[in-house]
Write an enzyme that holds these catalytic residues in place. Structure first.
Site, PDB file in Angstrom:
ATOM      1  N   ARG A   1       0.828  -1.167  -0.083  1.00 26.02           N
ATOM      2  CA  ARG A   1      -0.031   0.118  -0.136  1.00 26.02           C
ATOM      3  C   ARG A   1       0.812   1.302   0.119  1.00 26.02           C
ATOM      4  O   ARG A   1       1.860   1.265   0.528  1.00 26.02           O
ATOM      5  CB  ARG A   1      -0.804   0.084   1.299  1.00 26.02           C
ATOM      6  CG  ARG A   1      -1.964   1.040   1.170  1.00 26.02           C
ATOM      7  CD  ARG A   1      -3.031   0.734   2.507  1.00 26.02           C
ATOM      8  NE  ARG A   1      -3.823   1.944   2.594  1.00 26.02           N
ATOM      9  CZ  ARG A   1      -3.811   2.703   3.705  1.00 26.02           C
ATOM     10  NH1 ARG A   1      -2.859   2.556   4.486  1.00 26.02           N
ATOM     11  NH2 ARG A   1      -4.782   3.658   3.693  1.00 26.02           N
TER      12      ARG A   1
ATOM     13  N   ARG B   1      -1.653   4.207  13.036  1.00 20.82           N
ATOM     14  CA  ARG B   1      -0.406   3.449  13.977  1.00 20.82           C
ATOM     15  C   ARG B   1      -1.012   3.645  15.370  1.00 20.82           C
ATOM     16  O   ARG B   1      -1.669   4.474  15.881  1.00 20.82           O
ATOM     17  CB  ARG B   1       0.740   4.435  13.689  1.00 20.82           C
ATOM     18  CG  ARG B   1       1.376   4.399  12.527  1.00 20.82           C
ATOM     19  CD  ARG B   1       2.028   3.254  12.205  1.00 20.82           C
ATOM     20  NE  ARG B   1       2.950   3.228  10.917  1.00 20.82           N
ATOM     21  CZ  ARG B   1       2.378   2.609   9.709  1.00 20.82           C
ATOM     22  NH1 ARG B   1       1.033   2.380   9.777  1.00 20.82           N
ATOM     23  NH2 ARG B   1       3.121   2.585   8.801  1.00 20.82           N
TER      24      ARG B   1
ATOM     25  N   LYS C   1       2.983  -7.705  12.240  1.00 15.27           N
ATOM     26  CA  LYS C   1       2.092  -7.763  10.796  1.00 15.27           C
ATOM     27  C   LYS C   1       2.820  -9.105  10.462  1.00 15.27           C
ATOM     28  O   LYS C   1       3.887  -9.679  10.079  1.00 15.27           O
ATOM     29  CB  LYS C   1       2.860  -6.595   9.950  1.00 15.27           C
ATOM     30  CG  LYS C   1       2.108  -6.793   8.621  1.00 15.27           C
ATOM     31  CD  LYS C   1       2.291  -5.350   7.618  1.00 15.27           C
ATOM     32  CE  LYS C   1       1.608  -5.419   6.559  1.00 15.27           C
ATOM     33  NZ  LYS C   1       1.805  -4.288   5.802  1.00 15.27           N
TER      34      LYS C   1
END
Length: 352
Positions: free
Chosen positions: A135, A340, A200
């Site tokens: 992204r 975030r 992640k």
């Protein structure tokens, strides 16, 4: 990424090593003599090929007096193995399944197919990408056979508004697929990441083409970490995790089949179901529900408490009111906005 001096034609370079990779994939020790016999080449030629494997980022060790070994083996993608595990419902929507050794970008290839009039129901996987992207234009690390690089092409009638929340619904589908293998601690991060144990694990990238008010096409790109080598891990600038750390032994072909079994029916029914049909599941896996977060765009930053998402997939952020007024909840759509944790500064460079 294959180094430039490996070959002027890297696809052919990897194809020439496929027979050797297949033999070493079991992780066992193979003598140079037996490898040469099975490949129909001399031991000297075997040695040269073994040295070339290092250019793919693969570590081959020499076991004194016994031969050569690829520690941990190699789980190569196979079309037949994937098809064997795909549900009947998903198989009905799977038009073409391509498994490639090396491409620039699976998303780019599928997008090109869609723009040329085909590509609907096309699924492309690659052992390695040289120009994978995430992204906001960021690079995507994809060492050879270390993860899942998957793109699906799909055409929709009715305009881009039908696709609201699709990247979040894809995250739910990935969570379902991972639950089949009892992967612990799977969560979702708005708008397009899959996290595991607060790091992640996978990312989703959607790219659109065509008439955004009528007939449009979308590429659903997914990158998931299976077993990242140390060299690749050093290039990632945010907390990451791979399945080898939390649930080792999951077969790549089996996991791809589970992913497609969830994703293909989702795409077929999404115009009727929409994100509203996946919202509750997404909320149940929300990594930052009720936590202080920051939203960052190119020009602006907002801080507040994350309150989940609405029926369109927009993030709900509770922000302080102005001039002493009560807190208000604002809705933010994906676009160029990133989320975030409040304590984590924005980092530069390309994450997985």
């Amino acid at each position: 990424m294959v180094e430039r001096n490996a070959s002027s034609r890297p696809v052919e370079f990897i194809a020439s090593l496929r027979p050797l990779l297949t033999l070493l994939a079991d992780g066992a020790v193979h003598s140079g003599e037996s490898l040469g016999e099975q490949l129909g080449v001399s031991r000297a030629a075997v040695w040269k090929q073994l040295q070339k494997l290092e250019l793919l980022g693969l570590e081959v060790i020499s076991v004194k007096g016994r031969g050569y070994q690829l520690p941990g083996g190699l789980d190569l993608l196979e079309e037949n193995g994937i098809r064997a595990g795909v549900s009947a419902d998903a198989a009905a929507h799977l038009q073409v399944l391509q498994v490639e050794d090396l491409v620039d970008s699976t998303n780019a290839r599928v997008l090109a197919a869609l723009e040329s009039g085909g590509g609907h129901g096309l699924v492309m996987l690659a052992e390695q990408q040289t120009a994978g992207r995430g992204r906001r234009g960021r690079a995507w690390q994809s060492p050879f056979a270390s993860g899942i690089n998957l793109s699906i092409g799909w055409q929709f009638n009715g305009g881009v508004q039908l696709l609201e929340g699709l990247s979040l619904a894809v995250g739910v589908a990935l969570g379902r697929a991972l639950s089949r293998f009892d992967v612990p601690g799977v969560r979702l991060k708005w708008p397009n990441d899959v996290w595991c144990q607060r790091r992640k694990l996978a990312g989703v990238l959607l790219e659109l083409s065509g008439d955004l008010t009528d007939r449009c096409a979308v590429v659903i790109g997914i990158g998931l970490n299976m077993r990242l080598p140390n060299a690749a891990a050093s290039a990632i600038d945010q907390p990451w995790i791979d399945l080898e750390q939390v649930r080792p032994g999951i077969g790549r072909n089996e996991l791809v089949a589970a992913m497609l079994s969830e994703l293909m029916p989702l795409l077929a029914s999404y115009p009727q179901v929409g994100f509203a049909g996946y919202r509750d599941e997404w909320m149940a896996m929300d990594q930052f529900a009720g936590q202080p977060v920051c939203l960052q765009s190119a020009q602006q930053r907002w801080s507040g408490i994350e309150r989940g998402v609405d029926d369109t997939g927009a993030l709900l952020l509770e922000v302080a009111g102005e001039n002493g007024e009560s807190a208000v909840t604002r809705a933010f759509h994906g676009g160029e906005v990133s989320l975030r944790p409040a304590e984590a500064p924005e980092k530069s460079g390309g994450p997985r």
